[in-house]
Design a protein around this motif. Sequence first.
Motif: not given
Length: 440
Positions: A139-141, A137
Amino acid sequence: MSVDTALRVYASVTGPTAIFTSPDGVDQPITAPPGHDIRHMIIKRAASEARHAASVVELVTSGDQGEYHLVVDALGGVTSVSPHSSTPQEDVPQAVRAVPDYEKASEGKEVSTLAQGQEAFGNSETPAPEPLATEPRPRPSFIATSTVAAPTHSGWRGFLSSFGLTGGPSRAEKERRDAQGLVSQQWAGCRTAAVVNGKGGVGKTMTTAMIAAVFARNGGGNVLAWDNNDTRGTLGWRTEQGLYDTTVRDLLPAASDLLAPTAGISGIARFVHHQSVDRYDVLRSNPELLAAHQRIEQVEFDTLMQVAARYYRLVFFDSGNDESAERWLRMVDSSYQLVIPTIAAPESAESAALLLDALRERDERSRLLADNAVVVVTQTEPAGTAAAHRIADAFGGNVRSVQRIPFDPALKSGPLRFDSLHRATQDAWLRAAAAVASGF
């Protein structure tokens, strides 16, 4: 207790007065004394009904700030709820039958904090596990841009925000925020606007000061109002004087020092007059000297403009009445935007129209400035509303924007201070400034 089973009371609000309708349909007028908020009095009256009934009551308000559905407890606690249409129209008191229908609230929704928590966490079933991802997935910030709207500070929405209850802004509030967003922009490089009309007494100084104030108060200063007038410029008379009695004639000899690489940003302070509350600076002319003693030639104007562009992000010129003067013509050539003020009088409006005609014939750039101009029509008398509308309508389609300023006694004479204006006048100047910003 759900909203559907709560006792319901109504308040039809008009300014500082309201008609409060009890659960048994009895109307009671409420008037707020000076210094009191009618909304606090309505909440207090609804709390009294809740104590009498030993139950919460639903308060439905209507008026010029819109319609609201609230739940009020016996202690005056307030909860905002979604409006619905479960009450038959014939059961609604006459004073509030104009309230439109709404979608019905979710079945079984409780209005108390406890019930809301039970509803949110009442599902005890374990969710099914998600299938394993076949690809990594993204990487979320960890850094997110805030999208939370600023709280509303006026009307019922502002009143409810004092209880921690937030809601969407009203149409007027949204328009105000949009205009504030325009005037608070930071442009790359200095932007200039000339306030021009060849006739005296049409509001050039007033318009310059008010628009400068709007930009400075919303955008963080670094705004200059420049009295570019050979003949009795009065911008200095209607604004604050700083620590020095200096004018544009004093700035000229110091221009080379102010443009030197070693010059500090505070060096300009000796030559301008800071407006302590409205946050812009004023470069004065000397109204006591004859025009022959304070003429500024083209080369001198260009030097002054270099100084202004180095120390300020926005410059607004309060022009004189001599449209043939070198400093007047050079001002137009140095401007991104023209602002054409007129009062609601035929002679002033005709002068503005003639100026636009002349600029369109002068050269291509002047024609574009005229086509893109903002006309500001100020009502100088309480009874001049119809005349202001007629003049504004006549300019419509001839320029990019026409803005009307309502009558306000604080504009007629004396110091020009934004805070001294009525709220409607402040909003009108904000819209005018936003129209100017759109041309930058």
